[in-house]
Write a protein that holds these residues in place. Structure first.
Motif, short mmCIF file in Angstrom:
data_model
loop_
_atom_site.label_atom_id
_atom_site.label_comp_id
_atom_site.label_asym_id
_atom_site.label_seq_id
_atom_site.Cartn_x
_atom_site.Cartn_y
_atom_site.Cartn_z
N ASP A 110 0.88 -1.17 0.00
CA ASP A 110 0.00 0.00 0.00
C ASP A 110 0.91 1.22 0.00
OD1 ASP A 110 -1.81 2.09 0.56
OD2 ASP A 110 -3.12 0.73 1.67
N THR A 148 -2.83 6.73 9.31
CA THR A 148 -3.12 6.39 10.71
C THR A 148 -2.66 4.97 11.02
OG1 THR A 148 -5.30 5.43 10.23
CG2 THR A 148 -5.23 7.80 10.67
N GLY A 199 -4.56 2.44 10.27
CA GLY A 199 -5.76 1.64 10.43
C GLY A 199 -5.93 0.60 9.33
C1 PRP Z 1 -5.56 5.10 1.35
C2 PRP Z 1 -4.24 4.35 1.26
C3 PRP Z 1 -4.33 3.40 2.41
C4 PRP Z 1 -5.07 4.21 3.45
C5 PRP Z 1 -4.08 4.74 4.43
O1 PRP Z 1 -6.58 4.35 0.82
O2 PRP Z 1 -4.05 3.74 0.01
O3 PRP Z 1 -5.02 2.20 2.12
O4 PRP Z 1 -5.71 5.30 2.75
O5 PRP Z 1 -4.71 5.40 5.46
P1 PRP Z 1 -4.71 4.85 6.96
O6 PRP Z 1 -3.29 4.44 7.26
O7 PRP Z 1 -5.16 6.03 7.76
O8 PRP Z 1 -5.67 3.70 7.05
P2 PRP Z 1 -8.09 4.90 0.70
O9 PRP Z 1 -8.83 4.60 1.94
O10 PRP Z 1 -8.04 6.34 0.27
O11 PRP Z 1 -8.71 3.97 -0.42
P3 PRP Z 1 -8.36 3.86 -1.98
O12 PRP Z 1 -7.01 3.18 -2.09
O13 PRP Z 1 -9.46 3.01 -2.49
O14 PRP Z 1 -8.33 5.25 -2.56
#
Ligand code: PRP
Ligand code: URA
Length: 206
Positions: free
Chosen positions: A128, A133, A135
């Motif tokens: 990723d 955060t 999460g």
């Molecule tokens: C983004 C990124 C991670 C997450 C990170 O995805 O690709 O998965 O946010 O944030 P976190 O550490 O606070 O959880 P997003 O939720 O925007 O989804 P997408 O990849 O479908 O755009």
């Protein structure tokens, strides 16, 4: 946590962060940086001796010892890293975990999970670009562990201190690899200085 330091990575990351970088180049850079980080992640892969016939004679060489590797992109943005990593590890299987971050609560919402049927026998590399955060990364690793995965690495391009701490608290056994450790999150959970919304920039949505 390991910040993979290399002049090529630094340079490519600088272009990636630039708000003027168009989608096509953004995609290419995510792919290339993911590949360069993977070079370090795989540094300790076990080798075994094999007999090889060169055009001149038989020799003993070393080849990868058939370790079962599985890449697991977190949808969507993790998909942008798969081809780059798979170029170095073409035999790797690919699982998928679908998660998005609720914009109000910043909590991950899961919608898809599919990995190979023998997780206990495999080494996983979760992909990723953003660890904010933490999460989403933590939830993805928890899902993998619930299904029987025991050995997991997490690879991102940009990490926030908050996300790194969350992974340390929730999954101290999981090594986090990143191209950069940024300063902090802003009040809506975006990484500063960061690169914006990785999924939107990769897929041209917004
Ligand atoms: C983004 C990124 C991670 C997450 C990170 O995805 O690709 O998965 O946010 O944030 P976190 O550490 O606070 O959880 P997003 O939720 O925007 O989804 P997408 O990849 O479908 O755009
Ligand atoms: N997700 C992103 O895509 N970017 C951030 O800065 C934080 C979460």
């Amino acid at each position: 946590m390991t910040v993979v330091q290399h002049p090529l990575i630094r340079h490519k990351l600088a272009v990636l962060r630039d708000v003027e970088t168009p989608t096509k180049q953004f995609k290419e850079l995510v792919d290339e940086i993911a590949m360069l980080i993977t070079y370090e992640v795989t540094r300790d892969l076990p080798l075994e001796p094999v007999e090889i016939d060169t055009p001149l004679e038989r020799t003993t060489e070393m080849m990868l010892a058939g370790k079962k590797l599985t890449l697991v992109p977190i949808l969507r943005a993790g998909l942008g890293m798969v081809d780059g990593v798979a170029r170095l590890i073409p035999a790797a299987r690919v699982g998928h975990i679908g998660l998005f971050r609720d914009h109000e609560t910043l909590k991950p919402v899961d919608y898809y999970f599919k990995i190979p049927s023998d997780p206990g026998a495999r080494d996983f590399i979760v992909l990723d670009p953003m660890l904010a955060t933490g999460g989403s990364a933590s939830a993805a690793v928890s899902s993998l562990k619930r299904s029987g995965a025991a050995r997991v690495n997490f690879v991102c391009l940009v990490a926030a201190p908050e996300g790194v701490q969350r992974m340390l608290d929730d999954h101290p056994d999981v090594r986090v690899w990143t191209a950069a450790l940024d300063r902090q999150l802003n009040d809506v959970g975006y990484i500063l200085p960061g690169l914006g919304d990785a999924g939107d920039r990769l897929f041209g949505t917004k």
